[in-house]
Design an enzyme around this catalytic site. Structure first.
Site, mmCIF file in Angstrom:
data_model
loop_
_atom_site.group_PDB
_atom_site.id
_atom_site.type_symbol
_atom_site.label_atom_id
_atom_site.label_comp_id
_atom_site.label_asym_id
_atom_site.label_seq_id
_atom_site.Cartn_x
_atom_site.Cartn_y
_atom_site.Cartn_z
ATOM 1 N N ASP A 1 0.730 -1.045 -0.073
ATOM 2 C CA ASP A 1 0.170 -0.089 -0.115
ATOM 3 C C ASP A 1 0.726 1.309 -0.040
ATOM 4 O O ASP A 1 2.040 1.247 0.285
ATOM 5 C CB ASP A 1 -1.067 0.123 1.054
ATOM 6 C CG ASP A 1 -0.335 -0.317 2.707
ATOM 7 O OD1 ASP A 1 1.018 -0.333 2.716
ATOM 8 O OD2 ASP A 1 -0.931 -0.575 3.461
ATOM 9 N N ASP B 1 -7.887 -2.214 13.912
ATOM 10 C CA ASP B 1 -9.083 -2.555 13.528
ATOM 11 C C ASP B 1 -9.464 -3.804 12.856
ATOM 12 O O ASP B 1 -10.406 -4.223 12.310
ATOM 13 C CB ASP B 1 -10.048 -1.280 12.883
ATOM 14 C CG ASP B 1 -8.993 -0.976 11.454
ATOM 15 O OD1 ASP B 1 -8.129 -1.572 11.423
ATOM 16 O OD2 ASP B 1 -9.522 -0.066 11.016
ATOM 17 N N HIS C 1 -7.496 -4.154 9.855
ATOM 18 C CA HIS C 1 -7.062 -4.083 8.515
ATOM 19 C C HIS C 1 -5.784 -4.952 8.302
ATOM 20 O O HIS C 1 -4.725 -5.158 9.000
ATOM 21 C CB HIS C 1 -7.031 -2.633 8.131
ATOM 22 C CG HIS C 1 -5.903 -1.695 8.685
ATOM 23 N ND1 HIS C 1 -6.230 -0.757 9.214
ATOM 24 C CD2 HIS C 1 -4.789 -1.850 8.640
ATOM 25 C CE1 HIS C 1 -4.919 -0.033 9.699
ATOM 26 N NE2 HIS C 1 -4.062 -0.862 9.224
ATOM 27 N N GLU D 1 -9.691 -1.650 5.269
ATOM 28 C CA GLU D 1 -10.293 -1.195 6.382
ATOM 29 C C GLU D 1 -11.413 -1.981 6.550
ATOM 30 O O GLU D 1 -12.006 -2.693 5.596
ATOM 31 C CB GLU D 1 -10.740 0.182 6.401
ATOM 32 C CG GLU D 1 -9.669 1.305 6.144
ATOM 33 C CD GLU D 1 -9.109 1.475 7.744
ATOM 34 O OE1 GLU D 1 -8.725 0.391 8.621
ATOM 35 O OE2 GLU D 1 -8.662 2.531 8.022
HETATM 36 C C1 GLP Z 1 -0.639 0.452 8.787
HETATM 37 C C2 GLP Z 1 -0.134 -0.346 7.366
HETATM 38 C C3 GLP Z 1 -0.460 -1.746 7.726
HETATM 39 C C4 GLP Z 1 0.337 -2.116 8.870
HETATM 40 C C5 GLP Z 1 -0.392 -1.455 10.192
HETATM 41 C C6 GLP Z 1 0.146 -1.719 11.552
HETATM 42 O O1 GLP Z 1 -2.035 0.936 8.614
HETATM 43 N N1 GLP Z 1 -0.948 -0.018 6.260
HETATM 44 O O2 GLP Z 1 0.474 -2.420 6.562
HETATM 45 O O3 GLP Z 1 0.213 -3.469 9.292
HETATM 46 O O4 GLP Z 1 -0.361 0.036 9.861
HETATM 47 O O5 GLP Z 1 1.035 -1.106 11.630
HETATM 48 P P1 GLP Z 1 2.269 -1.534 12.678
HETATM 49 O O6 GLP Z 1 3.197 -2.565 12.645
HETATM 50 O O7 GLP Z 1 3.224 -0.064 13.015
HETATM 51 O O8 GLP Z 1 1.595 -1.657 14.156
#
Ligand code: GLP
Length: 261
Positions: free
Chosen positions: A67, A136, A138, A143
Site C-alpha cells: 500500500d 481494527d 485491517h 479497512e
Molecule cells: C498501517 C499499514 C499496515 C500495517 C499497520 C500496522 O496501517 N498500512 O500495513 O500492518 O499499519 O502497523 P504497525 O506494524 O506499526 O502496528
C-alpha cells in the site's frame, strides 16, 4: 491458520527473516509481497544483515508492496516508498526495476491500480506476502467492511486509522485520508501469507483474526480461508487466544522438515 508463538517480537522477526531467506535461496527469482509499519522493521534489519554478512542475494527477487498513501510523493518522509528505502531497499540488492510500490501520485488511480494487478500477474504472482495487522483488523489498508474479494484500489481510511497513524506525522490533519492498497482478494492470491503481530495491544485483534468468524468487519479474518497462512506472534499478542496451548503443542511437535529454525 498456523499460529507460531515466540517469546518476543525480536525472535518473531528473526523467524520471519529466516523464512524469507529460505525462499530467496531456494527460489532466487521469487516474488515477495512486502509490508510497512513498525512491526516488520526488525525483520528487514535481519534481512539486511543476512545480505551483508551471509551474501543473501536479492538480485533476481521482485517485490510488491501492499500500500501507499495517496498524494504523498515517494520522497516524503512518511511515504511508504521512503520507509522501504530507508529500512530495506537502500541496503540490499533488489534491482530498482523489480521494486513495485503503488504510486500515490498517479494521475489516473483506477488505471494505475489495474496496472499494479497486471504487474503482479506478469511477475508470476506473489510467492510470500508479509503482513502486519491494524488495530481494527485491517491488512494492507483494507479497512473494516472491505470486500473480501477486493483488488488493488483506492480506499478511504477510517478516522481510527488516521488517528493511529498520526504518530508518524506532525498531527492527524497531515495524514492523507486516501490510500492505494492491494485488495483482500489480491492478498489471498499470494501462495503464502505471513502475518506478524506483537504486543498486548494487538492481542484482541489477533484473537479475532485467528479464532473469530470470517467477516469483512475484520478483513484479516479472511486469512482463515487462505491455504497457507502463518501468524507469527509473541506471548503478549497471543494472550486472548483460546486455543493457545494447542498452537504451542502443534509447533513443538512439528516434523523437523517443516521447521524453519
Ligand atoms: C498501517 C499499514 C499496515 C500495517 C499497520 C500496522 O496501517 N498500512 O500495513 O500492518 O499499519 O502497523 P504497525 O506494524 O506499526 O502496528
Amino acid at each position: 491458520m498456523e499460529v507460531i508463538i515466540r517469546t518476543d517480537a525480536g525472535s518473531g522477526c528473526m523467524l520471519a527473516a529466516k523464512m524469507i531467506s529460505r525462499l530467496v535461496r531456494t527460489k532466487p527469482g521469487c516474488v515477495l509481497g512486502l509490508a510497512t509499519g513498525n512491526t516488520p522493521r526488525p525483520m528487514y534489519q535481519e534481512l539486511v544483515r543476512m545480505h551483508k554478512e551471509e551474501g543473501l542475494d536479492f538480485s533476481r527477487v521482485s517485490t510488491f508492496n501492499l500500500d501507499e498513501y495517496v498524494s504523498l510523493p515517494p520522497g516524503h518522509p512518511q511515504s511508504y516508498h521512503h520507509f522501504m528505502d530507508i529500512n530495506f531497499f537502500n541496503h540490499v540488492n533488489v534491482p530498482r526495476a523489480k521494486i513495485h510500490i503503488p504510486n500515490g501520485m498517479a494521475a489516473d488511480i483506477p488505471a494505475h491500480c489495474q496496472e499494479y494487478e497486471n504487474q503482479i500477474r506478469s511477475a508470476g504472482g506473489i510467492d510470500l506476502q508479509v503482513l502486519g495487522i491494524g488495530l481494527d483488523g485491517h491488512i494492507g489498508f483494507n479497512e473494516p467492511s472491505s470486500a473480501l474479494s477486493s483488488r488493488t484500489r483506492i480506499k478511504t481510511l477510517t478516522p481510527k486509522t488516521v488517528e493511529e497513524n498520526a504518530r508518524h506525522f506532525k498531527d492527524a490533519a497531515q495524514v492523507p485520508r486516501h490510500v492505494i492498497t492491494m485488495g483482500v482478494g489480491t492478498i489471498q492470491d499470494a501462495r503464502q501469507c505471513l502475518v506478524l503481530a506483537f504486543g498486548e495491544r494487538k492481542s484482541g485483534v489477533v484473537a479475532k483474526m485467528v479464532e473469530g468468524p470470517v467477516t469483512a468487519m475484520i478483513p484479516a479474518s479472511a486469512l482463515q480461508l487462505h491455504r497457507s497462512a502463518i501468524a507469527i506472534i509473541d506471548e503478549e499478542a497471543a494472550r486472548q487466544l483460546t486455543m493457545i496451548d494447542y498452537y504451542r503443542w502443534v509447533y513443538a511437535n512439528k516434523p523437523e522438515w517443516q521447521k524453519c529454525e
